[in-house]
Design a protein around this motif. Structure first.
Motif, PDB file in Angstrom:
ATOM      1  N   ALA A 171       0.956  -1.050   0.013  1.00  0.00           N
ATOM      2  CA  ALA A 171       0.082   0.089  -0.254  1.00  0.00           C
ATOM      3  C   ALA A 171       0.868   1.225  -0.194  1.00  0.00           C
ATOM      4  N   LEU A 172       1.979   1.353   0.848  1.00  0.00           N
ATOM      5  CA  LEU A 172       2.791   2.340   0.786  1.00  0.00           C
ATOM      6  C   LEU A 172       3.331   2.789  -0.609  1.00  0.00           C
ATOM      7  N   THR A 173       3.630   1.477  -1.404  1.00  0.00           N
ATOM      8  CA  THR A 173       4.469   1.934  -2.639  1.00  0.00           C
ATOM      9  C   THR A 173       3.620   2.760  -3.283  1.00  0.00           C
ATOM     10  N   PHE A 174       2.220   2.295  -3.546  1.00  0.00           N
ATOM     11  CA  PHE A 174       1.205   2.927  -4.241  1.00  0.00           C
ATOM     12  C   PHE A 174       0.904   4.120  -3.869  1.00  0.00           C
ATOM     13  N   MET A 175       0.612   4.496  -2.460  1.00  0.00           N
ATOM     14  CA  MET A 175       0.580   5.768  -2.119  1.00  0.00           C
ATOM     15  C   MET A 175       1.605   6.682  -2.341  1.00  0.00           C
ATOM     16  N   LEU A 176       2.784   6.403  -2.285  1.00  0.00           N
ATOM     17  CA  LEU A 176       4.084   7.105  -2.621  1.00  0.00           C
ATOM     18  C   LEU A 176       4.116   7.552  -3.966  1.00  0.00           C
ATOM     19  N   ALA A 177       3.904   6.539  -5.052  1.00  0.00           N
ATOM     20  CA  ALA A 177       3.877   6.746  -6.238  1.00  0.00           C
ATOM     21  C   ALA A 177       2.721   7.777  -6.606  1.00  0.00           C
ATOM     22  N   LEU A 178       1.571   7.811  -5.931  1.00  0.00           N
ATOM     23  CA  LEU A 178       0.538   8.605  -6.079  1.00  0.00           C
ATOM     24  C   LEU A 178       0.880  10.242  -5.779  1.00  0.00           C
ATOM     25  N   ILE A 179       1.505  10.237  -4.591  1.00  0.00           N
ATOM     26  CA  ILE A 179       1.713  11.477  -4.065  1.00  0.00           C
ATOM     27  C   ILE A 179       3.048  12.132  -4.753  1.00  0.00           C
ATOM     28  N   GLY A 181       3.755  11.519  -7.965  1.00  0.00           N
ATOM     29  CA  GLY A 181       3.074  12.231  -9.104  1.00  0.00           C
ATOM     30  C   GLY A 181       2.361  13.339  -8.982  1.00  0.00           C
ATOM     31  N   TRP A 182       1.628  13.637  -8.052  1.00  0.00           N
ATOM     32  CA  TRP A 182       0.620  14.548  -7.410  1.00  0.00           C
ATOM     33  C   TRP A 182       1.505  15.670  -7.364  1.00  0.00           C
ATOM     34  N   GLY A 187      -0.655  23.685  -8.422  1.00  0.00           N
ATOM     35  CA  GLY A 187      -1.685  23.903  -7.332  1.00  0.00           C
ATOM     36  C   GLY A 187      -1.698  22.867  -6.453  1.00  0.00           C
ATOM     37  N   TYR A 188      -0.645  21.914  -6.440  1.00  0.00           N
ATOM     38  CA  TYR A 188      -0.506  20.808  -5.343  1.00  0.00           C
ATOM     39  C   TYR A 188      -0.677  21.321  -4.032  1.00  0.00           C
TER      40      TYR A 188
END
Length: 220
Positions: A171-179, A181-182, A187-188
Motif C-alpha cells: 500500500a505504501l508503494t502505491f501511495m508514494l507513487a501517487l503522491i 506524481g501529484w 496547485g498541489y
C-alpha cells in the motif's frame, strides 16, 4: 475516501466469511495462509491506510518515510502480538474510535492546526509510535474475535504480523507513487490542504461510527 468509509466499518475491517472459517479450522502452524491474511487485512484496512497516508503526506525524503513507517510498524507489531498472545482484551469499539482519532489528529497536524490554534507542535515521532500501539490493538481485536487454535499460535501470529507488514509495504508503494506524481501538478499545495480536510473528516466519521457501535452494541 468518504464513500469508502460510509460503505461500512465491518466490511473492510474485520476477518470474516471464508477467512474466519479457515482460522477456526487451523490445526497447527500454517505460515503462508496467515501471511496472506495479514497482508489482505492491511490492504483492506482503510483506517490504517488513512493514518499512514497522513503520516507520509508531507514527507519528502525517503529516510524520513522509512523512519516514520518503522515507528508505526514497531508500535502496531508490539500490541498486535501482545494482545493476541498475552490475551490482553480491549473494547474493539473504543480502540477503533481512537484509531479514527489518529486519522483526524494526523490530518489536523498536517494542516498546521496545533501551531495555529494552540501555538505548540506535538512531537510527531512520539505520536506516530503511540498511535501505532493503538492500531496494533485494533488488529488484535479482530483476531481475538475468532476461534484461534492454541496449537501453532505463535508461528501463525508472527506470520500474520509479517503479512501485515507486506500489505503495508504494498500500500505504501502505491501511495508514494501517487503522491510523488501529484506533487508535480500545478496547485498541489492548495489541493493538499483540501485532501487533508477530507482525511480529517473521514477520521471523525470513523469515530462517530465506532462510538455509535459502543453506545448501541452494533457489530464492529
Amino acid at each position: 475516501m468518504l464513500a469508502l468509509v460510509a460503505a461500512g466499518t465491518a466490511a473492510a475491517h474485520g476477518l470474516g466469511g471464508k477467512d474466519a472459517a479457515f482460522v477456526a479450522a487451523t490445526q497447527g502452524p500454517d505460515i503462508v495462509p496467515f501471511l496472506y491474511l495479514g497482508a489482505k487485512h492491511m490492504v483492506t484496512g482503510y483506517d490504517h491506510l488513512l493514518f499512514l497516508l497522513g503520516v507520509i503526506f508531507f514527507l519528502y525524503r525517503m529516510k524520513d518515510v522509512g523512519l516514520y513507517v518503522t515507528l508505526f510498524s514497531v508500535g502496531h507489531s508490539l500490541t498486535l502480538l501482545a494482545g493476541v498472545l498475552g490475551r490482553i482484551e480491549v473494547n474493539p469499539y473504543l480502540v477503533d474510535a481512537i484509531i479514527g482519532l489518529s486519522v483526524a489528529y494526523k490530518a489536523f497536524d498536517n494542516l498546521g492546526g496545533f501551531r495555529t490554534l494552540f501555538g505548540v507542535q506535538p512531537n510527531t515521532k512520539v505520536a506516530v509510535f503511540g498511535f501505532g500501539l493503538i492500531h496494533g490493538f485494533g488488529l488484535a481485536t479482530k483476531l481475538q474475535a475468532l476461534e484461534l487454535p492454541q496449537k501453532g499460535l505463535l508461528t501463525n501470529m508472527l506470520s500474520f504480523n509479517v503479512g501485515v507488514e507486506i500489505g503495508q509495504l504494498i500500500a505504501l508503494t502505491f501511495m508514494l507513487a501517487l503522491i510523488l506524481g501529484w506533487r508535480t501538478l500545478p496547485g498541489y499545495r492548495r489541493m493538499s490542504t483540501a485532501a487533508n480536510v477530507v482525511i480529517m473528516t473521514a477520521g471523525f466519521l470513523l469515530i462517530g461510527f465506532q462510538l455509535g457501535g459502543l453506545a448501541y452494541g452494533a457489530p464492529a
